[in-house]
Design a protein around this motif. Structure first.
Motif: not given
Length: 709
Positions: A221, A260, A283
């Motif tokens: 995010l 995201p 990520n």
């Protein structure tokens, strides 16, 4: 971080009419474009997990991105690497997935939107990507329309959808029951904005009637609004609901840009949800070349006595403070201020004696007299101490004892003011030997109208984290947006609160099943600074006016150091309470905070969790079991131990009389010689559990006289 091997190949054979298989073939993704409308579905071992679900966006003052698409191109690939986190639940993590990239063009507008799917052996991640283009450069999101169409009325472990807080107890119910339970589920908070009878937060944990566990969340995010889920009780379709800004808009975008990731983890075994690394793997690798300054921390702090009302953050009782104008040197102290020189020295001495590396001190800086609930912009400067807190003396005293002080920055929700002082505050920390900060965002956000989980504040948290790294400072952010695996990229994010933690035990209590659910929900995105270790559960012993109690046994408090993973672990109670139970306190001193291996031995959300973890760089193991309000028996074996080594297990368990309400201090400590063939059948009291330290011994004479388990 060290990559051990990477493979990136085009695999046209994987794509059969926009079908994608996971590397082990267990999961299957179907992407469809029917009459220009994109959708996806997901199955596991032939069992539907997500039925056909819509994708796309409603935009502000522009045609939507929901239909009229055609496929321009599709690409499939596979990726396999092993990377080493700076800290974590394991010393190495495999990142293995098959990928499908679908490139779409909206025929009526020539706007481009790509959807990237990554299918792992334990679930799915997907995101939207907006490549650089002429037809879609700047745009504003009115709503993301991603759907998760479930196959039935699953059992859900949920908290209310809220733009400002996750500090709720979890409710367990069928999806269809959520609207009728929402009023009861929304309990008071310093800042809260529940938005719907049907809205819930991620990570959302589900269990189907067929015993399949499903977890829905998001990863990475950044520069985007936090997602919630709207539940349609009639169809069991979950639809994304982004947190709006002060104008009601959901996100400001500029291509090229990615959203995201949306994640779906699924398994027939609850423990597989806990051990999934999908969130971290979605990520990016660490952004820092040098991570040597990032170290796990075990700490104590001047905190719990203020939380319980025994002491005060404020130095005086004046009703109004103006920074730079209020004369604290000549003000009358209230006599309850906890962050004073003598008390902090007492905590430093205790930390040094028992091997804790840091001491948190809250209430050290001026401004606490009128910080709460005033919507005050210029509330703290993060630089000026109260008269009874000698920064230089305490810095040097701590250093002489081999201990650091941990900084506290409460913003009172005034993020604008925090940014105003941030560079000076971090430099002040560097100058005075602080290398970690607990930041807080209690109250409504300033700029007024923004919320804790909107795009503006998500950007603020990211700014604070990256700015801290410039000064080699680790961050533990409380009341911030819940984590989404960003600690892989920014490993100085060593902790978050972002859920209902131990402090609520002093405000009326958490339910006994709370810590059997949090690892399946909040901790999916990253570690939590839960602040365990409370030995005195009766709050009247600290403050006669506080009738609250901690719903736990001492044995379970020990277990939480294993079950509630964090590289930042606090012994949250007062030193004098630990000195009354030094035999039990020994586990808190011994337990590791960084791990080579983590195993889930037993798990059922809402009922119990049993973890076994191997300390990084040693052959020592630690086991923790957290239990709900029912008496249960835990049955585990020790087959994870090395066959050629000798171990002594110290078991800290509930005794036969223990109960979180009637006898929370009922515990016993037993020692045994254990091998991989050992088995344990252990009673767990209501609100109880157990903790085990399993230490390798080099000299077998150390096991003399010990029974074999």
């Amino acid at each position: 971080m060290k990559k051990t091997f990477v493979i990136l190949l085009l695999l046209p054979s994987i794509l059969l009419g926009q079908e994608l298989k996971s590397p082990n073939g267990k999961f299957s993704l179907q992407f469809k474009l029917e009459e220009g409308t994109p959708s996806y579905e997901l199955s596991m071992s032939g069992e539907p997990i997500i039925e056909p679900s819509g994708l796309g966006f409603e935009l502000v003052d522009m045609p939507s991105l929901l239909s009229d698409f055609e496929i321009k191109n599709t690409t499939t690939s596979t990726f396999d690497e092993t990377w080493e986190p700076v800290w974590g639940e394991s010393s190495s993590i495999r990142n293995h997935y098959n990928e499908l990239l679908v490139e779409l063009e909206q025929t009526s507008t020539n706007r481009l939107m790509n959807i990237r799917f990554r299918l792992f052996d334990d679930g799915l991640g997907f995101r939207y990507e907006f490549p650089e283009q002429e037809k879609l450069v700047y745009f504003v999101i009115q709503e993301e329309k991603t759907q998760f169409a479930l196959t039935g009325d699953h059992k859900a472990f949920w908290i209310p959808g809220d733009y400002d807080t996750q500090e709720y107890n979890y409710t367990t119910s069928k999806l269809s029951e959520i609207p009728g339970l929402m009023d009861e589920a929304v309990t008071p908070n310093a800042s809260q904005t529940p938005f719907s009878k049907n809205g819930v937060q991620t990570a959302l944990m589900l269990k189907t009637d067929k015993g399949i566990y499903i977890n829905i969340h998001e990863a990475a995010l950044v520069e985007y609004a936090c997602i919630h889920l709207e539940v349609n009780p009639g169809t069991f379709v979950l639809e994304s609901h982004l947190t709006p800004d002060a104008q009601g808009k959901k996100g400001y975008m500029q291509s090229p840009r990615n959203t995201p990731w949306r994640t779906v983890i699924a398994s027939k075994h609850a423990g597989d949800i806990l051990l999934s690394n999908i969130t971290l793997n979605l990520n990016e690798p660490t952004a820092y070349e040098d991570t040597s300054w990032i170290k796990p921390v075990k700490y104590i702090g001047v905190w719990w006595e203020m939380i319980t009302g025994k002491s005060s953050w404020a130095y005086t009782d004046v009703p109004s403070v103006r920074l730079g104008e209020t004369d604290f040197e000549n003000a009358i102290p209230n006599g309850r201020h906890a962050a004073n020189n003598e008390k902090v020295k007492r905590y430093i001495d205790f930390a040094a004696e028992h091997g804790f590396s840091q001491v948190l001190v809250e209430g050290w800086n001026v401004g606490w007299e009128d910080w709460f609930g005033k919507s005050k912009d210029y509330v703290f400067d993060f630089l000026t101490p109260y008269p009874d807190f000698d920064v230089v003396m305490l810095r040097d005293y701590a250093k002489s004892k081999g201990v650091r002080l941990m900084m506290h920055h409460e913003t009172s929700g005034s993020a604008r003011n925090y940014e105003r002082f941030m560079d000076k505050a971090y430099q002040f920390m560097a100058d005075n030997n602080y290398n970690s900060v607990k930041s807080g965002y209690v109250g409504n956000i300033i700029p007024r109208g923004e919320t804790h989980y909107g795009q503006w504040m998500v950007n603020h948290y990211q700014y604070a984290l990256e700015k801290a790294a410039e000064y080699k400072i680790m961050v533990n952010a409380h009341e911030a947006v819940r984590p989404t695996g960003l600690s892989r990229t920014y490993p100085n994010l060593i902790g978050n609160e972002s859920a209902r933690g131990t402090e609520y035990e002093a405000f009326g209590g958490n339910t006994p099943d709370h810590t059997t659910i949090l690892p399946f929900t909040r901790l999916i995105g990253g570690p939590m600074d839960y602040t365990p270790g409370i030995f005195e559960t009766d709050m009247t012993k600290l403050n006669p006016d506080n009738k609250s109690r901690v719903n736990t046994t001492i044995a379970r408090q020990l277990a939480l150091y294993v079950t509630m993973y964090s590289p930042l672990q606090m012994a949250a109670d007062l030193p004098e309470h630990y000195e009354q139970h030094l035999d039990a306190f020994q586990f808190i001193k011994d337990v590791a905070i960084d791990w080579d291996t983590s195993l889930v031995l037993e798990a059922e959300p809402g009922d119990y969790i049993t973890y076994a973890r191997k300390e990084k760089g040693t052959n020592n193991w630690f086991v923790g079991r957290t239990n709900d309000e029912e008496t249960r028996t835990s049955n585990i074996d020790f087959s994870f131990l090395d066959k050629d080594k000798t171990y002594v297990a110290t078991i800290y368990s509930d005794d036969a009389t223990a109960h979180y309400l009637t006898n929370p201090k009922g515990y016993k400590i037993s020692k045994y010689r254990v091998t991989p063939k050992s088995k344990l059948s252990q009673m767990c009291a209501p609100g109880g559990g157990y903790a085990i330290s399993i230490m390798e011994v080099k000299d077998k004479s150390e096991t003399k006289g010990l029974k074999r388990l």
